[in-house]
Design an enzyme around this catalytic site. Structure first.
Site, PDB file in Angstrom:
ATOM      1  N   GLY A 524      32.976  94.324-104.296  1.00 53.46           N
ATOM      2  CA  GLY A 524      34.204  93.541-104.268  1.00 53.46           C
ATOM      3  C   GLY A 524      34.495  93.020-102.882  1.00 53.46           C
ATOM      4  O   GLY A 524      33.908  93.457-101.893  1.00 53.46           O
ATOM      5  N   ARG A 525      35.409  92.058-102.817  1.00 55.25           N
ATOM      6  CA  ARG A 525      35.809  91.479-101.542  1.00 55.25           C
ATOM      7  C   ARG A 525      37.319  91.358-101.499  1.00 55.25           C
ATOM      8  O   ARG A 525      37.964  91.355-102.555  1.00 55.25           O
ATOM      9  CB  ARG A 525      35.222  90.073-101.403  1.00 55.25           C
ATOM     10  CG  ARG A 525      33.939  90.045-100.607  1.00 55.25           C
ATOM     11  CD  ARG A 525      33.234  88.723-100.765  1.00 55.25           C
ATOM     12  NE  ARG A 525      31.837  88.874-100.374  1.00 55.25           N
ATOM     13  CZ  ARG A 525      31.396  88.649 -99.143  1.00 55.25           C
ATOM     14  NH1 ARG A 525      32.217  88.250 -98.200  1.00 55.25           N
ATOM     15  NH2 ARG A 525      30.131  88.829 -98.852  1.00 55.25           N
ATOM     16  N   GLY A 526      37.878  91.194-100.321  1.00 46.66           N
ATOM     17  CA  GLY A 526      39.312  90.970-100.211  1.00 46.66           C
ATOM     18  C   GLY A 526      39.988  92.163 -99.592  1.00 46.66           C
ATOM     19  O   GLY A 526      39.332  93.160 -99.274  1.00 46.66           O
ATOM     20  N   GLY A 529      38.439  93.151 -96.211  1.00 47.58           N
ATOM     21  CA  GLY A 529      37.075  93.619 -96.022  1.00 47.58           C
ATOM     22  C   GLY A 529      36.233  93.531 -97.277  1.00 47.58           C
ATOM     23  O   GLY A 529      36.690  93.049 -98.315  1.00 47.58           O
ATOM     24  N   LYS A 545      35.007 100.694 -97.965  1.00 47.75           N
ATOM     25  CA  LYS A 545      35.484  99.388 -97.544  1.00 47.75           C
ATOM     26  C   LYS A 545      35.233  99.193 -96.059  1.00 47.75           C
ATOM     27  O   LYS A 545      35.610 100.018 -95.232  1.00 47.75           O
ATOM     28  CB  LYS A 545      36.979  99.276 -97.829  1.00 47.75           C
ATOM     29  CG  LYS A 545      37.568  97.979 -97.342  1.00 47.75           C
ATOM     30  CD  LYS A 545      38.990  97.840 -97.783  1.00 47.75           C
ATOM     31  CE  LYS A 545      39.129  96.598 -98.616  1.00 47.75           C
ATOM     32  NZ  LYS A 545      40.404  96.482 -99.248  1.00 47.75           N
ATOM     33  N   ASP A 639      50.743  93.281-101.830  1.00 45.98           N
ATOM     34  CA  ASP A 639      49.697  92.445-102.399  1.00 45.98           C
ATOM     35  C   ASP A 639      49.282  92.974-103.767  1.00 45.98           C
ATOM     36  O   ASP A 639      48.130  93.306-104.008  1.00 45.98           O
ATOM     37  CB  ASP A 639      48.498  92.368-101.445  1.00 45.98           C
ATOM     38  CG  ASP A 639      47.561  91.214-101.815  1.00 45.98           C
ATOM     39  OD1 ASP A 639      47.951  90.376-102.660  1.00 45.98           O
ATOM     40  OD2 ASP A 639      46.445  91.163-101.277  1.00 45.98           O
TER      41      ASP A 639
END
Ligand SMILES: *[C@@H]1O[C@H](CO)[C@@H](O)[C@H](O)[C@H]1NC(C)=O
Ligand SMILES: *[C@@H]1O[C@H](CO)[C@@H](O)[C@H](O)[C@H]1NC(C)=O
Ligand SMILES: *[C@@H]1O[C@H](CO)[C@@H](O)[C@H](O)[C@H]1NC(C)=O
Ligand SMILES: *[C@@H]1O[C@H](CO)[C@@H](O)[C@H](O)[C@H]1NC(C)=O
Ligand SMILES: *[C@@H]1O[C@H](CO)[C@@H](O)[C@H](O)[C@H]1NC(C)=O
Ligand SMILES: *[C@@H]1O[C@H](CO)[C@@H](O)[C@H](O)[C@H]1NC(C)=O
Ligand SMILES: *[C@@H]1O[C@H](CO)[C@@H](O)[C@H](O)[C@H]1NC(C)=O
Ligand SMILES: *[C@@H]1O[C@H](CO)[C@@H](O)[C@H](O)[C@H]1NC(C)=O
Length: 803
Positions: A524-526, A529, A545, A639
């Site tokens: 995953g991303r975001g 990192g 991460k 977020d």
């Protein structure tokens, strides 16, 4: 000359030996007036025994870990005391080995406060010495031991020191007061190792969990040898089959097991020569499950910003007896009358008091329970909670309020008995105390988990002599050598396994590189990192991460302080952080790995049925409520989106990526509001756009959007395809749902019109309507009209219970 310098530098690097003693022989004594010289030191110099100051003009004879010069400012780590409850005077007190073989501690030259009661014939030589293990031993030269401190532990066990059927550990009264406190570790008559709260008024066992029978607690009650011991590698084992393994197991370190003043047993470890101790294991993970720590009539709440991990507060209508010592508890500010018609009950949610029930009444209605309580003058209230399996309510009338525990995750309700008419004023006072709570500024507290780079006393001294002699050149060679040698020792400690209270630890970069096989499997991303999957050396699967935009102002210690607070948060609906790595420019976080990926992926693949969706909404709310509840406004999530809600093997949600706002250089929390925008388009509350203060209600807004997405299966940013009066267009999800609700037709309920079509009508209309209604409240423009996360949990739970 150079030879002298070499010798000098050696002596300085390895510490001078002070004029301290190795043994005490018959007829000699140690004096309280010579606390520096009259100290017995073990041959390996790790332990010292002597008079230790416990207060103004008050001394106890003690054994402690020796200290280097540069540690002199901090308190030494005491492992044993002869007279913890009866300190002696700072004048004319001494410890003497008498001619008849008795070792006695006399106070101010007069009264004997402590003695070993040993006897030996006068022609035999007898000596008192401190062994390398930290054991203070009184023995004949031929080796017969008459007395040893290992047989009389206070609150600490050293490696290889047994806790037996005749000994026990008793905690200190407080961090600074070494006299006997209320907690005990001992073997019970059923051969089990237990922790007991033995307070002034009541006693109760709290470890192993009292509601478990020994077998369920993993204990074996048929070995009557009754012995527990910490081995040198870090395994604390007991004859009832209990064992606790420290996280740095296998390494050669200084170690000790201590029953701390807060009622927990912990294994501490440190590198030889290091200053700071690390907690490498503890018995109770939840401080609030320890009985007695908050006293009567008060409740304990998990508080990661406090050094003990908890916070005490009084029940409504009660006030604290002693601000400085919560074990005294709280006392009522009202007087209850025995007259039935002069009492009323106030609801306090999410609370549980362990024990001291009158009786247990299954399948009672609320009125039955209330009337039962009213019959008795000494009924202080009742716990009323649903028995999910049986589908009815249980009633537990209470005699005393002890061992109270408050957590947003509890569904239990307490009804507190109060005199009629006092409720409004009491409610008001609660609101006030809440206000006091909010602006609380947090302190960064950690079990001193990082090593400060201190200036080195011996090096400075050495430099001074060296330049005085003039051999500058040679000196600097040795200075460098000396410095390197020292630093190597210290960095050994930095490299390794550093932990805070809950098994949260430091990883080395190479370890994580190996775990992720060179950062090969990206998942995953975001969130600042890239996330990789990895397998740790203990076989646990982790999500690792790698942060790429770390706050520039953050050194390693600030970084550690920040992540360790996140690491202490512990809730089933929050993703668990296992550790971190901060090496050079690398900053990584290690999390638990969850099987089913993110809510976003699952919504996209249409794999969730309506019960799963409802539970995800509820679980997410619980996790967020937990984050918001504890006065930790600074852990706003900010977020929330389906990508940050992860699902475990059982489709239970776990909120991820919280608490990072300070680490990532995105916003500046210093001016009380988040000045820079954080969040994801489509989920952001309107206050981000206008310069209004950002509070936890921004999370509520984002949560509302996520719930709308869960219900409708539609993404908020993609908009909704609509055909109005023949015109095809895009609408925002919120507007579309609101319109459907307001224009609800008689044929279809509005909920049926907005529901995710992939559910094909398979859902509970009432529940989905609750969800949708709630979501609309959460996305109100005005932040004060939105509910708090706690209210959301309550609304959903209330609905969950009514099948
Ligand atoms: C330590 O606690 C004991 C028991 O509560 C008390 O009697 C004693 O005065 C305390 N000592 C100090 C130095 O505060
Ligand atoms: C610790 O001791 C227990 C009991 O003897 C044993 O079962 C366990 O494997 C040991 N753990 C380690 C890491 O040595
Ligand atoms: C009882 O415990 C002791 C110490 O841990 C151990 O040596 C012994 O083997 C145990 N006995 C039984 C019957 O399990
Ligand atoms: C509160 O407790 C502390 C420590 O035991 C004691 O020194 C102090 O006198 C107590 N204060 C009151 C008001 O009882
Ligand atoms: C706790 O409250 C009860 C009344 O509900 C009172 O009788 C009792 O004394 C209180 N306990 C303490 C330690 O003050
Ligand atoms: C109880 O209180 C009510 C109302 O305050 C009063 O009318 C009644 O007489 C009282 N009963 C007794 C037994 O005192
Ligand atoms: C609970 O009580 C009600 C009324 O007293 C009774 O009808 C019901 O069968 C009881 N439920 C159970 C599971 O015992
Ligand atoms: C925290 O509070 C103390 C006193 O309550 C105050 O002196 C200090 O400046 C505050 N620290 C911060 C960072 O606000």
């Amino acid at each position: 000359m150079p030879i002298i310098l070499v010798l000098l530098s050696f002596a300085l690097c390895f510490e001078f030996s002070y004029s301290q003693l190795d043994i005490l022989t018959k007829g000699s004594s140690l004096s309280v007036e010579k606390t520096q010289q009259d100290v017995l030191v073990s041959p390996n110099r790790i332990f010292s025994a002597g008079f230790y100051s416990v207060g103004f003009n008050a001394y106890s004879f003690a054994v402690w870990f020796s200290q280097n010069d540069d540690q002199r400012s901090s308190e030494p780590t005491v492992v044993w005391m002869a007279n913890r409850d009866q300190p002696v005077n700072g004048k004319r007190s001494k410890l003497s080995l008498l001619k008849d073989g008795n070792l006695v501690l006399t106070d101010a030259g007069k009264s004997v406060v402590w003695t070993t009661e040993t006897v030996s014939s006068s022609n035999l030589e007898l000596r008192l010495l401190l062994q390398d293990t930290g054991n203070l031993v009184l023995r004949h030269t031929e080796g017969v031991i008459l007395w040893q401190s290992f047989d009389f532990p206070t609150d600490t066990l050293l490696p290889l020191q047994p806790l037996t059927r005749v000994t026990k550990l008793i905690s200190s009264r407080s961090q600074s007061n070494h006299s006997s406190g209320f907690f005990q570790l001992f073997f019970d008559d059923d051969n089990l190792l237990k922790l007991l709260y033995n307070g002034p008024d009541v006693s109760s066992v709290y470890w192993p969990d009292p509601w478990l029978v020994s077998w369920d607690a993993g204990r074996f009650g048929y070995n009557n040898s009754r012995v527990a011991m910490l081995d040198t590698l870090g395994n604390f084992t007991s004859s009832d089959d209990f064992y606790g393994v420290s996280y740095d197991y296998g390494r050669v370190m200084q170690r000790r097991v201590k029953l701390d003043f807060d009622g927990n047993i912990r294994i501490y470890s440190r590198e030889n020569g290091a200053e700071d101790w690390m907690v490498s294991w503890q018995a109770k993970l939840q401080a609030c499950q320890i009985h007695g720590i908050c006293g009567a009539n008060s409740t304990c709440t998990y508080d990661p910003s406090s050094i003990t991990g908890k916070k005490c507060s009084c029940l409504p209508g009660y006030r604290v007896k002693n601000q400085t010592d919560w074990t005294y508890g709280c006392e009522p500010i009202f007087k209850l009358s025995c007259n039935k018609s002069e009492s009323e009950f106030m609801l306090v949610s999410h609370i549980e008091f362990y024990g001291y029930d009158f009786t247990f009444l299954p399948n009672y209605t609320f009125d039955q329970c209330k009337n039962y309580c009213l019959q008795f003058c000494n009924c202080k209230g009742f716990q009323y909670s649903i028995n999910m399996g049986a589908g009815y309510f249980n009633c537990y009338p209470k005699l005393l309020f002890l061992n109270g525990y408050w957590s947003p995750a509890f569904s239990g309700n307490l009804y507190l008995r109060l005199p009629k008419g006092t409720m409004p004023s009491i409610k008001e006072s609660i609101e006030e105390s809440n206000l006091v709570c909010l602006p609380q500024n947090r302190t960064i507290l950690l079990e001193r988990a990082y090593v400060k780079n201190r200036e080195n006393g011996s090096v400075k001294y050495f430099l001074w002599i060296a330049s005085a002699i003039g051999g500058i050149e040679i000196a600097s060679i040795f200075l460098v050598w000396c410095f390197l040698f020292r630093n190597q020792q210290k960095s050994g400690n930095r490299e390794g396994y550093q932990l805070t209270a809950i098994g949260f630890r430091k990883f080395s970069y190479s370890e994580l590189k190996e775990a992720t096989r060179g950062f090969s499997q990206e998942i995953g991303r975001g969130g600042g990192g890239i996330l990789y999957k990895g397998v740790l050396s203990d076989k646990r699967v982790a999500a690792i991460k790698r942060l790429n935009e770390v706050n520039k102002g953050f050194g390693e210690s600030e970084f550690l302080a920040e992540v360790s607070i996140i690491g202490r948060l512990n809730h089933m609906n929050l993703i668990e952080m296992w550790g971190y790595c901060a090496e050079g420019k690398h900053r990584l976080l290690v999390y638990e790995y969850v099987e089913h990926g993110s809510l976003a992926e699952n919504l996209l693949s249409n794999s969730l049925d309506w019960t799963q969706r409802f539970n995800i909404a509820l679980g997410t709310a619980k996790g967020l409520a937990y984050l918001h509840e504890e006065c930790l406004e600074w852990i706003l999530h900010c977020d929330i989106k389906p990508h940050n809600i992860l699902l475990d093997y059982n489709y239970q949600p776990k909120v991820a990526d919280f608490g990072l706002s300070k680490l990532l250089n995105r916003n500046d929390l210093n001016n009380h509001s988040l000045s820079r925008i954080r969040g994801t388009r489509g989920y952001m509350a309107p206050e981000w756009l206008f310069n209004s203060p950002v509070t936890s209600k921004v999370d509520v807004y984002s949560y509302g959007i996520v719930v709308l997405e869960i219900v409708t299966g539609k993404s908020p940013t993609m908009g909704v395809q609509t055909i109005d009066e023949g015109v095809e267009g895009q609408k925002r999800l919120v507007t579309w749902v609101r319109e459907k609700k307001e224009g609800g037709s008689a044929v279809d309920s509005w909920v049926e019109q907005i529901m995710d079509p992939v559910l094909e009508g398979n859902y509970d209309v009432a529940k989905m309507e609750t969800l949708a209604e709630l979501a609309l409240q959460c996305v109100e423009k005005e932040k004060d009209s939105r509910p708090t996360m706690r209210q959301v949990v309550e609304m959903l739970e209330c609905h969950e219970n009514h099948y």
